[in-house]
Scaffold this motif. Sequence first.
Motif, PDB file in Angstrom:
ATOM      1  N   SER A 226       0.841  -1.194   0.000  1.00  0.00           N
ATOM      2  CA  SER A 226       0.000   0.000   0.000  1.00  0.00           C
ATOM      3  C   SER A 226       0.876   1.244   0.000  1.00  0.00           C
ATOM      4  O   SER A 226       1.882   1.304   0.705  1.00  0.00           O
ATOM      5  CB  SER A 226      -0.913   0.019   1.229  1.00  0.00           C
ATOM      6  N   GLY A 227       0.475   2.232  -0.785  1.00  0.00           N
ATOM      7  CA  GLY A 227       1.204   3.496  -0.813  1.00  0.00           C
ATOM      8  C   GLY A 227       0.735   4.477   0.233  1.00  0.00           C
ATOM      9  O   GLY A 227       1.215   5.607   0.293  1.00  0.00           O
ATOM     10  N   GLY A 228      -0.190   4.071   1.099  1.00  0.00           N
ATOM     11  CA  GLY A 228      -0.699   4.951   2.135  1.00  0.00           C
ATOM     12  C   GLY A 228      -1.758   5.905   1.615  1.00  0.00           C
ATOM     13  O   GLY A 228      -2.114   5.895   0.428  1.00  0.00           O
ATOM     14  N   PHE A 229      -2.249   6.770   2.493  1.00  0.00           N
ATOM     15  CA  PHE A 229      -3.343   7.678   2.165  1.00  0.00           C
ATOM     16  C   PHE A 229      -3.116   9.024   2.848  1.00  0.00           C
ATOM     17  O   PHE A 229      -2.545   9.086   3.946  1.00  0.00           O
ATOM     18  CB  PHE A 229      -4.680   7.075   2.611  1.00  0.00           C
ATOM     19  N   GLN A 230      -3.557  10.090   2.204  1.00  0.00           N
ATOM     20  CA  GLN A 230      -3.445  11.405   2.824  1.00  0.00           C
ATOM     21  C   GLN A 230      -4.220  11.400   4.146  1.00  0.00           C
ATOM     22  O   GLN A 230      -5.328  10.873   4.230  1.00  0.00           O
ATOM     23  CB  GLN A 230      -3.980  12.480   1.890  1.00  0.00           C
ATOM     24  N   THR A 231      -3.630  12.014   5.151  1.00  0.00           N
ATOM     25  CA  THR A 231      -4.166  11.893   6.507  1.00  0.00           C
ATOM     26  C   THR A 231      -5.043  13.054   6.939  1.00  0.00           C
ATOM     27  O   THR A 231      -5.659  12.998   8.004  1.00  0.00           O
ATOM     28  CB  THR A 231      -3.014  11.775   7.517  1.00  0.00           C
ATOM     29  N   GLY A 232      -5.117  14.128   6.144  1.00  0.00           N
ATOM     30  CA  GLY A 232      -5.925  15.261   6.561  1.00  0.00           C
ATOM     31  C   GLY A 232      -5.458  15.792   7.907  1.00  0.00           C
ATOM     32  O   GLY A 232      -4.268  15.799   8.240  1.00  0.00           O
ATOM     33  N   SER A 233      -6.409  16.207   8.738  1.00  0.00           N
ATOM     34  CA  SER A 233      -6.086  16.932   9.968  1.00  0.00           C
ATOM     35  C   SER A 233      -5.459  16.082  11.068  1.00  0.00           C
ATOM     36  O   SER A 233      -5.006  16.635  12.083  1.00  0.00           O
ATOM     37  CB  SER A 233      -7.356  17.599  10.518  1.00  0.00           C
ATOM     38  N   THR A 234      -5.411  14.760  10.914  1.00  0.00           N
ATOM     39  CA  THR A 234      -4.691  13.985  11.928  1.00  0.00           C
ATOM     40  C   THR A 234      -3.214  14.359  11.950  1.00  0.00           C
ATOM     41  O   THR A 234      -2.529  14.144  12.955  1.00  0.00           O
ATOM     42  CB  THR A 234      -4.826  12.468  11.676  1.00  0.00           C
ATOM     43  N   TYR A 235      -2.733  14.946  10.857  1.00  0.00           N
ATOM     44  CA  TYR A 235      -1.328  15.369  10.785  1.00  0.00           C
ATOM     45  C   TYR A 235      -1.085  16.653  11.582  1.00  0.00           C
ATOM     46  O   TYR A 235       0.061  16.994  11.887  1.00  0.00           O
ATOM     47  CB  TYR A 235      -0.927  15.576   9.316  1.00  0.00           C
TER      48      TYR A 235
ATOM     49  N   THR B 177       5.840  21.383   2.164  1.00  0.00           N
ATOM     50  CA  THR B 177       5.183  22.604   1.706  1.00  0.00           C
ATOM     51  C   THR B 177       4.170  23.060   2.754  1.00  0.00           C
ATOM     52  O   THR B 177       3.824  22.301   3.665  1.00  0.00           O
ATOM     53  CB  THR B 177       4.448  22.337   0.385  1.00  0.00           C
ATOM     54  N   PRO B 178       3.668  24.293   2.660  1.00  0.00           N
ATOM     55  CA  PRO B 178       2.656  24.738   3.618  1.00  0.00           C
ATOM     56  C   PRO B 178       1.453  23.801   3.702  1.00  0.00           C
ATOM     57  O   PRO B 178       0.907  23.574   4.791  1.00  0.00           O
ATOM     58  CB  PRO B 178       2.269  26.125   3.078  1.00  0.00           C
ATOM     59  N   SER B 179       1.044  23.229   2.575  1.00  0.00           N
ATOM     60  CA  SER B 179      -0.133  22.354   2.589  1.00  0.00           C
ATOM     61  C   SER B 179       0.089  21.091   3.405  1.00  0.00           C
ATOM     62  O   SER B 179      -0.872  20.420   3.796  1.00  0.00           O
ATOM     63  CB  SER B 179      -0.533  21.978   1.161  1.00  0.00           C
ATOM     64  N   SER B 180       1.356  20.750   3.685  1.00  0.00           N
ATOM     65  CA  SER B 180       1.623  19.552   4.481  1.00  0.00           C
ATOM     66  C   SER B 180       1.069  19.686   5.893  1.00  0.00           C
ATOM     67  O   SER B 180       0.832  18.673   6.569  1.00  0.00           O
ATOM     68  CB  SER B 180       3.130  19.272   4.536  1.00  0.00           C
ATOM     69  N   ILE B 181       0.841  20.922   6.346  1.00  0.00           N
ATOM     70  CA  ILE B 181       0.264  21.145   7.673  1.00  0.00           C
ATOM     71  C   ILE B 181      -1.086  20.442   7.796  1.00  0.00           C
ATOM     72  O   ILE B 181      -1.443  19.923   8.861  1.00  0.00           O
ATOM     73  CB  ILE B 181       0.101  22.659   7.936  1.00  0.00           C
ATOM     74  N   LEU B 182      -1.825  20.400   6.680  1.00  0.00           N
ATOM     75  CA  LEU B 182      -3.164  19.809   6.700  1.00  0.00           C
ATOM     76  C   LEU B 182      -3.176  18.369   6.190  1.00  0.00           C
ATOM     77  O   LEU B 182      -4.228  17.834   5.844  1.00  0.00           O
ATOM     78  CB  LEU B 182      -4.122  20.671   5.882  1.00  0.00           C
ATOM     79  N   GLY B 183      -2.002  17.723   6.126  1.00  0.00           N
ATOM     80  CA  GLY B 183      -1.966  16.281   5.900  1.00  0.00           C
ATOM     81  C   GLY B 183      -2.017  15.814   4.477  1.00  0.00           C
ATOM     82  O   GLY B 183      -2.846  14.963   4.143  1.00  0.00           O
TER      83      GLY B 183
ATOM     84  N   ASN C 167       0.665  14.350   3.063  1.00  0.00           N
ATOM     85  CA  ASN C 167       1.545  13.178   2.974  1.00  0.00           C
ATOM     86  C   ASN C 167       0.726  11.893   3.114  1.00  0.00           C
ATOM     87  O   ASN C 167      -0.173  11.805   3.953  1.00  0.00           O
ATOM     88  CB  ASN C 167       2.604  13.227   4.072  1.00  0.00           C
ATOM     89  N   GLU C 168       1.077  10.896   2.283  1.00  0.00           N
ATOM     90  CA  GLU C 168       0.393   9.602   2.349  1.00  0.00           C
ATOM     91  C   GLU C 168       1.060   8.730   3.405  1.00  0.00           C
ATOM     92  O   GLU C 168       2.223   8.356   3.257  1.00  0.00           O
ATOM     93  CB  GLU C 168       0.410   8.890   0.992  1.00  0.00           C
ATOM     94  N   LEU C 169       0.327   8.427   4.448  1.00  0.00           N
ATOM     95  CA  LEU C 169       0.836   7.608   5.543  1.00  0.00           C
ATOM     96  C   LEU C 169       0.002   6.340   5.688  1.00  0.00           C
ATOM     97  O   LEU C 169      -1.104   6.248   5.152  1.00  0.00           O
ATOM     98  CB  LEU C 169       0.797   8.389   6.865  1.00  0.00           C
ATOM     99  N   SER C 170       0.527   5.383   6.427  1.00  0.00           N
ATOM    100  CA  SER C 170      -0.230   4.164   6.709  1.00  0.00           C
ATOM    101  C   SER C 170      -0.880   4.266   8.084  1.00  0.00           C
ATOM    102  O   SER C 170      -0.377   4.960   8.973  1.00  0.00           O
ATOM    103  CB  SER C 170       0.699   2.946   6.685  1.00  0.00           C
ATOM    104  N   PRO C 171      -2.001   3.583   8.296  1.00  0.00           N
ATOM    105  CA  PRO C 171      -2.629   3.570   9.622  1.00  0.00           C
ATOM    106  C   PRO C 171      -1.703   3.077  10.730  1.00  0.00           C
ATOM    107  O   PRO C 171      -1.730   3.602  11.844  1.00  0.00           O
ATOM    108  CB  PRO C 171      -3.828   2.637   9.423  1.00  0.00           C
ATOM    109  N   VAL C 172      -0.870   2.058  10.451  1.00  0.00           N
ATOM    110  CA  VAL C 172       0.063   1.574  11.467  1.00  0.00           C
ATOM    111  C   VAL C 172       1.030   2.677  11.870  1.00  0.00           C
ATOM    112  O   VAL C 172       1.314   2.885  13.061  1.00  0.00           O
ATOM    113  CB  VAL C 172       0.842   0.338  10.957  1.00  0.00           C
TER     114      VAL C 172
END
Length: 709
Positions: free
Chosen positions: A429-438, A539-545, A547-552
Motif C-alpha cells: 500500500s502506498g498509504g493515504f493522505q491523513t488530513g487533519s490527523t497530521y 510545503t505549507p499544505s503539508s500542515i493539513l496532511g 503526505n500519504e501515511l499508513s494507519p500503522v
Amino acid sequence: MRVVRWPGALAMFVCFSALAGMLVTVAVTPAVALAGEGTTSAVAFFEDLPDYLDVQTPQQVSTVYATKGGQQVEIASFYAENRTDVTGDQMAETLKQAAIDTEDPRYYDEGGIDVVGTLRGALATAVGASVQGGSSITQQYVKNVLVQQCEQLTGTDAEDTDAKIAACYQDVAGVTPQRKLQEIRYAVAVAKKYSKEQILTGYLNIVGLGGRVYGAEAGAEYYFGVHAADLSLVQSATLVAILNNPSNLRIDQPEDADNGQANGYAATKERRDYVLQRMYVHHDISKAELDEAKATPVTPHVTETANGCSTAATTYDAGYFCDYVRDQVLQDPAFGDTVAERIATLDTKGLQIHTSLDLDLQAQAQTALSSYVPATMTGVDVGGSNVTVEPGTGRILSMVQNTSYTQSDQDTPGATAVNYSADAGYGNSGGFQTGSTYKVFTLAEWLASGHTLSESVSTTEHEFENAEFTNSCQNVAGGTWNVANAERVPSSMTVQDATSESINTAYAQMGKQLDLCKIAELAESMGIHRADGGELTQTPSSILGVNELSPVDLAEAYAGFANGGVVCTATAIDSVTEADGTKVTPTPSSCTQGVSADVAGTVDHALQGVLTGSGTAARANPGDDVPKFAKTGTTDGDVQNWLVASSTKYTNATWIGNVQGNVGLADTPFLQGTTGYSAKFGVGKAMMTYLDQQYGGDALPAADPAMVG
C-alpha cells in the motif's frame, strides 16, 4: 540374450566384496580394538561424518501463533515441506515394525549397512546394467538427508539454482557405484554415532510421502487426520507402502486412473498388503490381524495443512496481519543475511512464531469495521482499515480491513492482497493522505517552540502566499495556498479551540509562525514516514496532511504521545524459537524519545477536547471514565477519512476512504445510515467501548501548565 562380460563383472564383484568385508569389520568392531595403521585409517575414513548428516531436525513446518481467550492458538503455517518432527515414542509401534519388516528386516542386527543385501546388490550390479538395491534403513536415511541438502541450494538466479539442484541430485541419488560407496561410507559413520532408535526415528521423520508431505507425523495427519502415535495397523502399513513410491502410491488423488486410484487405490492396496504380509512373516502380527487388515479397503481422510496465510484469513480474519508477520521475517537480518536465506528459515526451520495479535480484539475490530464499511461499492474503490497498537511496546494488537485477504492473481471484487494498514514494504500500500490527523505534529512543534494552547490565532485568511512561510531545509516560496474550513468560525480562536474543532485556517496561521522543516523533523522523530518510502512533503499544505501515511505508522506516532513522548516502532512478533528449541531474537521494537514529556502531555491535554463538547470526534466518545484523546482527519471532498484515538494502554486508528481516485465520500451512503465521512465515528465508538473495557487506561501524561498558558 544379454551377454555378460565376466572378467569386468568379476572384478567389480571382487571389489565390492572386499569393501563389504572391510565394512563388516568397521561397522561391528570397536575402533579401540583395531590394530595396524591401515585399519586405523579405514576407521577414520568411515567415522568422518559431515555435520549435516547428524540425526537432527529436518525441514519442518513453521507455525504462527496468536492469543485467544488468554491461550496461544495456531493461525498459520509456512513450509517448503509439510513435516512435523516427533520423537520415537510419538510414533505408533506398528509404524516402526512395518518399516523395519518391509525395508530392512535385519536392521537391529546389522551395522550401518545390510551386508547380505549389499553383497547381493553388488553381484546383481556386477552382472547387470545398474546398481541394485540392498539399502538399509540407515542408508535410506543418509540418501534422504543428502537429497534435502540439494533442495536447499540457491544460485545467482532461478535458472542457476535449478541447474545446481539437478547436478546435486545426480551426485547424491544417481545410479553409480561411486554414489553407492559414498552412501555406504556415510551410513557406517551414522550407525557408529547413533543408536538404532535414533536412526529409525530420523528416517521416519524425513521420508517423503507424496507431494509436499514428509515424515510420519505430517503423513498421519494429512492422509488420516490422526497423530503418528495413533496410527492403526492398516494406516501404518499404508504409510510404509506409500514411501516405497510416493508419486504413484499417494492416496489423495482418487480420480487418477493411471495409478490405480480410480479403483480404490488398487496399486497402493497391493503394496500395503505386501507390507502387512512382511509383518506377518516376521511375527509382528497374527494371521487373524493379517486377514482382517488385508480385507480393509484403503480409506484416506485427507486433512490439508494450509501453507501461508489462508487459514488465518478464513478462520480469524487475520490474513493481512499474517502477511505482515511474514514480511517482518523476510526483512529482518535475524532470520538470515539475504531474503533467500530468510525464506528458507521460514519455510524449513520449524519456527514457532508467537505474535502480538489478540484474536478476541481482532474479531471485535472486524465486526466494527464491517458493520459500517462494505467490501465493495458501485463507482468507488472503497477501502477501510482499523489497527490497534500498544503504547510503550509498539506491539500490533489487531489489524483488519473491509476486504477479504487473497494472494490470487484473479481480480475478485472485495478481495485484495494489498494491506491498507501498512507501508508499501509490508503489503504494497502506498498509504493515504491523513488530513487533519497530521495537525498533531504542528501542534507539538508549536508547543516545543514556546507557544501555548491559550494563544489566539486569526482564522480569517484563506489565501496564503507560500512566501509567507519559513522552511530552513528547502525553498517553498512561489504560488499561493487556498485554505477553507468545514464550517463558519469566529475571526480568531485559541489554539485549544482550534484543535478541538480542527480549524484549518487557524493551523495555517500557526504554521506561518513556525519552521516547516522543524515540523517535518518532529514528525519524523515520532516515527512518521511516507508509506511509499519517499521524503515527507514540507510545503505549507503539508500542515493539513497531504503526505500519504499508513494507519500503522500514524497509530505508532499517536501511541508515542500517549507514552510520554517515547515512540516505539511497530512490531507483530513477540518471540521465535526453532523446532530444536533454539531461540531466534528478532530485531526488537526501537523506542526513542520523540518529543519531551511536557510536550507530549500537553498535546494529550489538547486532544482530549476533540472527544468533548464541540470537538470533531464527540459523537465517537463512548462516555466512560477511561482517560483518552483523539483526532479526526478529512481530506478535500471527504476522499480520505481518519479517526485516531488513544489511552495509555491502546492506540486505535481507523481509515475509511477511496483507495484509488478522488471520488468524494461526503454524500456516499455507507452502512447503518452513515456516509464515508461519518462511518469512522461508528467504528471508532465501537472500538473505544471495547478497548476501554478490555484494556482501559491510566491517567494520561500531565500537561505543562506553562504550555497550556
